[in-house]
Design an enzyme around this catalytic site. Structure first.
Site, PDB file in Angstrom:
ATOM      1  N   LYS A  51      -9.381  -3.151   5.417  1.00  0.00           N
ATOM      2  CA  LYS A  51      -8.350  -3.840   6.206  1.00  0.00           C
ATOM      3  C   LYS A  51      -8.490  -3.482   7.683  1.00  0.00           C
ATOM      4  O   LYS A  51      -8.413  -4.346   8.561  1.00  0.00           O
ATOM      5  CB  LYS A  51      -6.952  -3.454   5.677  1.00  0.00           C
ATOM      6  CG  LYS A  51      -6.702  -3.969   4.267  1.00  0.00           C
ATOM      7  CD  LYS A  51      -5.468  -3.377   3.586  1.00  0.00           C
ATOM      8  CE  LYS A  51      -5.408  -3.883   2.136  1.00  0.00           C
ATOM      9  NZ  LYS A  51      -4.294  -3.361   1.346  1.00  0.00           N
ATOM     10  N   GLN A  95       0.487   1.083   1.036  1.00  0.00           N
ATOM     11  CA  GLN A  95      -0.589   0.908   0.055  1.00  0.00           C
ATOM     12  C   GLN A  95      -0.189   1.501  -1.297  1.00  0.00           C
ATOM     13  O   GLN A  95       0.315   2.628  -1.367  1.00  0.00           O
ATOM     14  CB  GLN A  95      -1.871   1.566   0.589  1.00  0.00           C
ATOM     15  CG  GLN A  95      -3.116   1.270  -0.215  1.00  0.00           C
ATOM     16  CD  GLN A  95      -3.598  -0.173  -0.097  1.00  0.00           C
ATOM     17  OE1 GLN A  95      -3.239  -0.905   0.825  1.00  0.00           O
ATOM     18  NE2 GLN A  95      -4.395  -0.609  -1.051  1.00  0.00           N
ATOM     19  N   ASP A 118       2.452  -8.161   2.472  1.00  0.00           N
ATOM     20  CA  ASP A 118       1.965  -8.134   1.085  1.00  0.00           C
ATOM     21  C   ASP A 118       2.670  -9.181   0.222  1.00  0.00           C
ATOM     22  O   ASP A 118       2.196  -9.502  -0.869  1.00  0.00           O
ATOM     23  CB  ASP A 118       2.262  -6.766   0.453  1.00  0.00           C
ATOM     24  CG  ASP A 118       1.048  -5.843   0.444  1.00  0.00           C
ATOM     25  OD1 ASP A 118      -0.080  -6.354   0.470  1.00  0.00           O
ATOM     26  OD2 ASP A 118       1.258  -4.616   0.392  1.00  0.00           O
TER      27      ASP A 118
HETATM   28  N1  GUN Z   1      -3.140  -1.707  -3.933  1.00  0.00           N
HETATM   29  C1  GUN Z   1      -4.045  -2.544  -4.471  1.00  0.00           C
HETATM   30  N2  GUN Z   1      -3.917  -3.777  -3.947  1.00  0.00           N
HETATM   31  C2  GUN Z   1      -2.896  -3.702  -3.054  1.00  0.00           C
HETATM   32  C3  GUN Z   1      -2.298  -4.647  -2.179  1.00  0.00           C
HETATM   33  O1  GUN Z   1      -2.655  -5.833  -2.124  1.00  0.00           O
HETATM   34  N3  GUN Z   1      -1.285  -4.178  -1.408  1.00  0.00           N
HETATM   35  C4  GUN Z   1      -0.859  -2.893  -1.469  1.00  0.00           C
HETATM   36  N4  GUN Z   1       0.151  -2.524  -0.681  1.00  0.00           N
HETATM   37  N5  GUN Z   1      -1.402  -1.993  -2.262  1.00  0.00           N
HETATM   38  C5  GUN Z   1      -2.416  -2.395  -3.048  1.00  0.00           C
END
Ligand code: GUN
Length: 291
Positions: A51, A95, A118
């Site tokens: 990211k 996350q 998200d």
């Molecule tokens: N963990 C795995 N995929 C994601 C996601 O798309 N967002 C978040 N916040 N955590 C994750």
């Protein structure tokens, strides 16, 4: 078998987002994404690193807040509150997974819905049910974009989704339904998955388990979207579906890696741009244009 190239599509999207960010800069609007991680989960580090790299490519502001693994619920929520109140922060994610002592649902609900890039907040999920969401989960959004970019029709088709997670399976079922597909969601209690798979036009598998799907049941001319990223004994990455077993019969398939994964990260960038637009009363269509 056609390869549905998520890397290519995500790069096209990134070009569009870079232009959008340049345009926003002329209006003195600067999208910023904040990612909070708790502890040192190795997979989370890899995902957040991706990211960060994508944000840097866009010259988008990015802040990675690293909290100790034993941080309390109150301390984490205080950090979220601080970012919710900061007008420079457009989008905020925590996350997942979080350590067991933290209440994941309470943490998600602490994020301001208008910064929830998200798309996990109950407000945004409710909006998705009504087909009025501005922010939706990034992986299903990326799947919808990838299908559209590859001219794969959804309306009127039978879509089978394997997995019912709140991050992928369930929101995707809503999006596909809104797009006029007929949707079946297969899970561990499904009585006869092969009977559903046999009639699928599009199969989306997000089980995280190659045993969850029997390749012999997949019909000719199906389209396969494989969301899972697993590491085999040979050290290589693969999805739920063994491409070698289906390549002579299916119409198209996403590779792993290079399929859905890059789309998820691209959509996170898009939603951060969308948040910055909404927060500054800018119509996102005038910034993102058509692609
Ligand atoms: N963990 C795995 N995929 C994601 C996601 O798309 N967002 C978040 N916040 N955590 C994750």
């Amino acid at each position: 078998m056609k390869i549905i190239d998520g890397r290519k599509r995500s790069n096209e999207r990134m070009t569009q987002y870079k232009k959008a960010i340049e345009l926003l800069r002329t209006k003195d609007v600067h999208p910023k994404l904040v990612v909070v991680t708790v502890g040192d989960d190795p997979a989370s580090k890899v995902y957040v690193g991706q990211k960060q790299k994508r944000a840097q490519q866009l010259e988008m502001s990015f802040e990675w807040v690293v909290l100790e693994g034993d941080v309390s619920q109150e301390e984490l929520i205080a950090e979220i509150d601080k970012r919710n109140a900061d007008p420079e922060v457009s989008g905020l994610i925590v996350q997942l997974p979080l350590p067991d002592h933290l209440d994941e649902q309470a943490i998600i609900q602490a994020i301001a819905p208008e910064k929830d890039v998200d798309g996990f907040h109950p407000y945004n999920i409710g909006q998705l049910v009504k087909n009025e969401a501005k922010l939706v989960p990034c992986t299903p959004k990326g799947i919808m974009d990838l299908l559209e970019a590859n001219a794969i029709q959804i309306a009127g088709r039978n879509v089978v989704i394997i997995g019912r997670s709140q991050i992928v399976g369930l929101p995707l079922a809503l999006m596909m339904t809104h797009a006029n597909a007929t949707v079946s969601v297969i899970h561990s209690q499904t009585a006869n998955p092969n009977a559903l798979i046999a009639h699928a036009d599009i199969i989306v598998t997000a089980a995280g388990n190659p045993d969850a799907i029997d390749e012999s049941a997949i019909p000719e001319e199906a389209v396969i979207i494989d969301v899972s990223i697993l590491r085999g004994e040979d050290g290589k990455l693969h999805g739920d579906v063994d491409a070698e077993k289906v390549q002579d019969k299916v119409a198209a398939m996403t590779p792993v890696p290079g399929g859905v994964g890059p789309m998820t990260v691209a959509m996170l960038m898009e939603q951060t741009i969308l948040c910055a637009c909404h927060q500054n009363d800018i119509d996102p269509d005038t910034i993102l244009g058509e692609i």
